[in-house]
Design an enzyme around this catalytic site. Structure first.
Site, mmCIF file in Angstrom:
data_model
loop_
_atom_site.group_PDB
_atom_site.id
_atom_site.type_symbol
_atom_site.label_atom_id
_atom_site.label_comp_id
_atom_site.label_asym_id
_atom_site.label_seq_id
_atom_site.Cartn_x
_atom_site.Cartn_y
_atom_site.Cartn_z
ATOM 1 N N ARG A 1 0.850 -1.188 0.000
ATOM 2 C CA ARG A 1 0.000 0.000 0.000
ATOM 3 C C ARG A 1 0.890 1.244 0.000
ATOM 4 O O ARG A 1 2.089 1.188 0.324
ATOM 5 C CB ARG A 1 -0.881 0.021 1.248
ATOM 6 C CG ARG A 1 -1.968 -1.034 1.236
ATOM 7 C CD ARG A 1 -2.708 -1.079 2.548
ATOM 8 N NE ARG A 1 -3.453 0.160 2.809
ATOM 9 C CZ ARG A 1 -4.125 0.380 3.929
ATOM 10 N NH1 ARG A 1 -4.131 -0.519 4.899
ATOM 11 N NH2 ARG A 1 -4.790 1.520 4.092
ATOM 12 N N HIS A 2 0.314 2.352 -0.370
ATOM 13 C CA HIS A 2 1.011 3.634 -0.266
ATOM 14 C C HIS A 2 1.359 3.899 1.200
ATOM 15 O O HIS A 2 0.791 3.284 2.117
ATOM 16 C CB HIS A 2 0.114 4.757 -0.791
ATOM 17 C CG HIS A 2 -1.250 4.739 -0.158
ATOM 18 N ND1 HIS A 2 -1.486 5.251 1.097
ATOM 19 C CD2 HIS A 2 -2.433 4.237 -0.592
ATOM 20 C CE1 HIS A 2 -2.757 5.082 1.413
ATOM 21 N NE2 HIS A 2 -3.368 4.462 0.398
ATOM 22 N N ARG B 1 -1.151 9.745 -3.621
ATOM 23 C CA ARG B 1 -0.458 9.100 -2.500
ATOM 24 C C ARG B 1 0.418 7.925 -2.938
ATOM 25 O O ARG B 1 1.425 7.631 -2.284
ATOM 26 C CB ARG B 1 -1.457 8.654 -1.439
ATOM 27 C CG ARG B 1 -2.622 7.794 -1.920
ATOM 28 C CD ARG B 1 -3.673 7.697 -0.826
ATOM 29 N NE ARG B 1 -4.824 6.849 -1.151
ATOM 30 C CZ ARG B 1 -5.900 7.263 -1.801
ATOM 31 N NH1 ARG B 1 -5.963 8.518 -2.242
ATOM 32 N NH2 ARG B 1 -6.913 6.430 -2.009
ATOM 33 N N GLU C 1 -8.021 3.066 -6.168
ATOM 34 C CA GLU C 1 -8.836 2.491 -5.107
ATOM 35 C C GLU C 1 -10.316 2.463 -5.507
ATOM 36 O O GLU C 1 -10.761 3.211 -6.387
ATOM 37 C CB GLU C 1 -8.658 3.323 -3.827
ATOM 38 C CG GLU C 1 -9.416 2.830 -2.596
ATOM 39 C CD GLU C 1 -9.030 1.429 -2.151
ATOM 40 O OE1 GLU C 1 -9.307 0.480 -2.921
ATOM 41 O OE2 GLU C 1 -8.498 1.283 -1.037
ATOM 42 N N HIS D 1 -3.520 0.342 -3.383
ATOM 43 C CA HIS D 1 -4.464 0.563 -2.294
ATOM 44 C C HIS D 1 -4.976 -0.752 -1.726
ATOM 45 O O HIS D 1 -4.924 -1.793 -2.389
ATOM 46 C CB HIS D 1 -5.633 1.415 -2.795
ATOM 47 C CG HIS D 1 -5.192 2.615 -3.559
ATOM 48 N ND1 HIS D 1 -4.905 3.820 -2.965
ATOM 49 C CD2 HIS D 1 -4.932 2.784 -4.893
ATOM 50 C CE1 HIS D 1 -4.512 4.688 -3.889
ATOM 51 N NE2 HIS D 1 -4.519 4.086 -5.062
#
Length: 465
Positions: free
Chosen positions: A232-233, A297, A335, A401
């Site tokens: 994930r970020h 992000r 996402e 995400h």
């Protein structure tokens, strides 16, 4: 309300299909068969099942069987192998007669033309009116064969706890027994797909939605080892406040994770072990890829990853100047869009839209946010990503995400569609996945402990976890 798109539940695929595998041991037949069934089942909700004659043979006669068992002149063993084939084919017939099923795969060598004709006759006499196609896997590339022997076939139950060199020698002897009488497919066999070294494809007489779907998939799949790194970020501003969706930037902790990820990418992902002229194992740079979503992000999480150029020679002899981790932003990896609820916390959703909150709790897979997406919608747009992942050979780092990674993780680890929305993908971790013919190896690496961070606002409602 919240209607499910038909393409995601297989409504466009009402026809049935029987795939009959053909090929010598060590050519990746089982790997290809498993990947086909996994793809159509997970992304298209098309029920499918593999009937592997080796598994039936192990159940009937045990796993520890020498190569002499596969000698065509061994009449007793030939009779036993025939019983295993008959049992697998009988179960396939019973399966295909059920309502709602779509794809059945008969996974055997089927090396003789007479045997293939016999299989077709048995299916016809049993009243199986499904479309039938042969899928032949040919591998005569020494490097691919060696890799298949070393990492795929030796991992089968037949060679559990056996010395690698002894297992490889036995397997090669088994392969020679089949090779002595092997006959490749031709037009007399009917509709077929031939895959040669995962590079050359021959298609004959293939028609229909499902068969063509299989053809398209086969042109992406290969049997060589590959590794994916999912993360994930780093922590975003929305993460900190428990908000979903949006396009916020990173917090200071998110930036710190980005720095650590860049080091990990350089030292662990973009290197490989090779044996030098002295017989010593040494690390050397290897090509590596990088995908992010189109959201801010994820791009900020990749900001410190180096993009130096290396000179590399590929397995086909071509040399190239490769840019490491050249960033590719893919909207398919964005996402789940929360629509009207975008930018809200779960508590705010429960307060402002109690009925919507309840629907999501009751069916997280199919629930679609108002003017937004559901997990099933996302699976539809993830199909091209899945095909790209099947095709990819270089190590690949994917920064995106939680919702997206849940789907990718479930797809490769064998979880069902219904389980996918509940997979926990924590921040600050890298998940290393190495798919193989009989499953998927995984390793979780924590780059920034949660204890070192304040609350990250990532707790979902309890019934959704």
């Amino acid at each position: 309300e919240n209607a499910t798109p038909l393409e995601v539940i297989g409504a466009s695929a009402s026809d049935k299909l029987v795939i009959i595998m053909v090929g010598l041991p060590g050519t990746g037949k089982t790997h290809i068969a498993k990947r086909i069934c996994r793809f159509v089942d997970f992304f298209h909700d098309i029920p499918s099942q593999i009937f592997n004659t080796s598994e039936y043979r192990r159940k009937l006669f045990g796993a520890k069987i020498p190569a002499s068992f596969f000698d065509p002149n061994n009449k007793e063993a030939l009779e036993k192998r025939g019983k295993a084939c008959e049992a697998a084919l009988a179960d396939l017939i019973d399966y295909m007669k059920q309502d709602g099923v779509r794809v059945g795969v008969y996974d055997a060598t089927n090396s003789l033309r007479e045997r293939r004709q016999e299989v077709m006759k048995i299916l016809k006499d049993a009243g199986i009116k499904a479309k039938k196609i042969f899928l032949e896997s040919i591998c005569d590339d020494d490097e691919i064969l060696d890799e298949n022997f070393r990492k795929l076939e030796v991992s089968t139950p037949d060679y559990k706890d056996m010395d690698n060199e002894e297992a490889i020698a036995d397997f090669k002897e088994r392969r020679r027994h089949y090779l002595s009488s092997y006959k490749t497919l031709d037009e007399c066999d009917g509709s077929f797909i031939r895959v040669v070294n995962s590079k050359t494809f021959e298609v004959h007489g293939i028609r229909g939605y499902l068969p063509l779907k299989v053809v398209h998939f086969c042109m992406h799949v290969h049997t060589m080892p590959r590794t994916f790194y999912l993360t994930r970020h780093g922590q975003s501003e929305y993460n900190l406040y428990g908000k979903i969706g949006g396009d916020s930037g990173l917090t200071d902790f998110g930036v710190e994770y980005s720095r650590r990820l860049a080091i990990f990418a350089k030292e662990e992902i973009a290197t490989e072990m090779k044996i030098n002229e002295k017989g010593e194992e040494k690390k050397r740079p290897c090509p590596a890829r990088l995908w992010t979503s189109s959201l801010r992000r994820t791009k900020e999480t990749a900001q410190f990853i180096e993009h130096n150029t290396i000179h590399y020679t590929w397995d086909n002899g071509e040399t190239t100047d490769w840019v490491q981790f050249r960033p590719i932003a893919r909207r398919n990896l964005d996402e789940i869009y929360a629509g009207t609820c975008d930018g809200m916390t779960y508590k705010e959703i429960e307060t402002c839209f109690p009925e919507e909150f309840k629907r999501r709790q009751e069916d997280k897979l199919a629930y679609r946010y108002p003017r937004g997406e559901s997990y099933m919608d996302v699976m539809l747009r993830m199909e091209p990503i899945a095909l790209e992942l099947e095709r990819t050979r270089a190590p690949l780092l994917i920064i995106c995400h939680q919702g997206i990674l849940r789907i990718l993780y479930a797809y490769f680890t064998g979880l069902s569609r219904e389980e996918a929305p509940f997979v926990k993908i924590p921040l600050n971790h890298v998940i290393k996945l190495t798919p193989h013919a009989y499953g998927c190896h995984e390793k979780h690496i924590c780059l920034l402990k949660k204890d070192d961070m304040p609350g990250d606002g990532q707790d979902e409602p309890p019934s959704s976890i």
